[in-house]
Motif scaffolding. Structure first.
Motif, PDB file in Angstrom:
ATOM      1  N   LEU A  83       0.810  -3.257   0.783  1.00 17.54           N
ATOM      2  CA  LEU A  83      -0.251  -4.173   0.653  1.00 17.54           C
ATOM      3  C   LEU A  83      -0.672  -4.620   1.721  1.00 17.54           C
ATOM      4  N   LEU A 128      -2.643  -1.544   3.515  1.00 20.15           N
ATOM      5  CA  LEU A 128      -3.960  -1.231   3.020  1.00 20.15           C
ATOM      6  C   LEU A 128      -5.114  -2.043   3.285  1.00 20.15           C
ATOM      7  N   GLY A 129      -4.351  -3.354   3.382  1.00 19.67           N
ATOM      8  CA  GLY A 129      -5.676  -4.428   3.247  1.00 19.67           C
ATOM      9  C   GLY A 129      -6.053  -4.585   5.156  1.00 19.67           C
ATOM     10  N   ALA A 148      -8.598  -1.969   4.722  1.00 27.69           N
ATOM     11  CA  ALA A 148      -9.556  -2.922   3.395  1.00 27.69           C
ATOM     12  C   ALA A 148     -10.549  -3.460   4.570  1.00 27.69           C
ATOM     13  N   MET A 201      -5.000   2.834  -7.328  1.00 31.42           N
ATOM     14  CA  MET A 201      -5.317   2.804  -5.867  1.00 31.42           C
ATOM     15  C   MET A 201      -4.262   3.494  -5.845  1.00 31.42           C
ATOM     16  N   ILE A 238     -10.375   1.146  -1.241  1.00 36.92           N
ATOM     17  CA  ILE A 238      -9.855   0.916  -0.786  1.00 36.92           C
ATOM     18  C   ILE A 238      -9.727  -0.692  -1.572  1.00 36.92           C
ATOM     19  N   GLY A 239     -10.558  -2.030  -0.873  1.00 34.40           N
ATOM     20  CA  GLY A 239     -11.286  -3.237  -1.015  1.00 34.40           C
ATOM     21  C   GLY A 239     -10.911  -3.532  -3.072  1.00 34.40           C
ATOM     22  N   ASN A 294     -10.285  -1.568  -5.401  1.00 37.82           N
ATOM     23  CA  ASN A 294      -8.327  -1.391  -5.711  1.00 37.82           C
ATOM     24  C   ASN A 294      -7.383  -2.655  -5.175  1.00 37.82           C
ATOM     25  N   MET A 295      -7.707  -3.284  -4.482  1.00 33.70           N
ATOM     26  CA  MET A 295      -7.292  -4.290  -3.814  1.00 33.70           C
ATOM     27  C   MET A 295      -6.709  -5.560  -4.840  1.00 33.70           C
ATOM     28  N   GLY A 342      -3.695  -7.524  -6.000  1.00 31.11           N
ATOM     29  CA  GLY A 342      -3.890  -9.027  -5.738  1.00 31.11           C
ATOM     30  C   GLY A 342      -3.508  -9.719  -7.670  1.00 31.11           C
TER      31      GLY A 342
END
Length: 149
Positions: A40, A43-44, A47, A116, A127-128, A130-131, A135
């Motif tokens: 995460l 990916l974060g 993003a 994701m 990505i954002g 789906n984050m 979350g």
């Protein structure tokens, strides 16, 4: 020299004994959460633009999240492994009274991870959104079943 070797040996024995007290199931579930946090974070970072987007790395991170989501959870949550019973965990006793809810919430994480996985390699802008879903699935469980630090 013998004294310092003896001291090191005693400390190593104590550390091993202390570590042995944490049940394997707790180590395993904490390990899965560490893997989730690592991926995460990758990916974060992408993003937010803190890390340059890399489709291959994003896809690998998303694939790892899906793989973790497929771990059968009930084996990782034996009774008596809550924060009131042992040290080294933040799991609240409410988990065992509501294990079906915990497993359902884990399923929601799995669904968010699959979304994701489908999007991560398609571009940074994918990505954002789906984050947020991932979350939210994590928060849904943490708010109810994890003690604050």
């Amino acid at each position: 020299m013998k004294k310092s070797f003896a001291t090191v040996a005693v400390l190593a024995t104590l550390a091993t004994t202390a570590m042995a007290e944490v049940p394997q199931a707790v180590k395993a579930r904490q390990g899965q959460f560490n893997i989730m946090a690592l991926n995460l974070g990758i990916l974060g970072g992408m993003a937010k633009g803190q890390v340059e987007y890399n489709a291959e790395a994003a896809q690998a991170a998303a694939d790892s999240l899906v793989a973790v989501s497929m771990i059968h959870q009930t084996a990782l949550w034996p009774e008596g492994t809550d924060a009131d019973s042992i040290e080294g965990t933040r799991a609240l006793p409410a988990i065992w009274a509501n294990i079906d809810d915990v497993v359902a919430k884990w399923g929601a994480f799995g669904e968010a991870a699959k979304a994701m996985q489908a999007a991560a390699g398609q571009g940074q802008d994918q990505i954002g959104p789906n984050m947020g879903a991932i979350g939210g699935s994590c928060k849904g469980c943490h708010d109810t079943y994890r003690a604050p630090q």
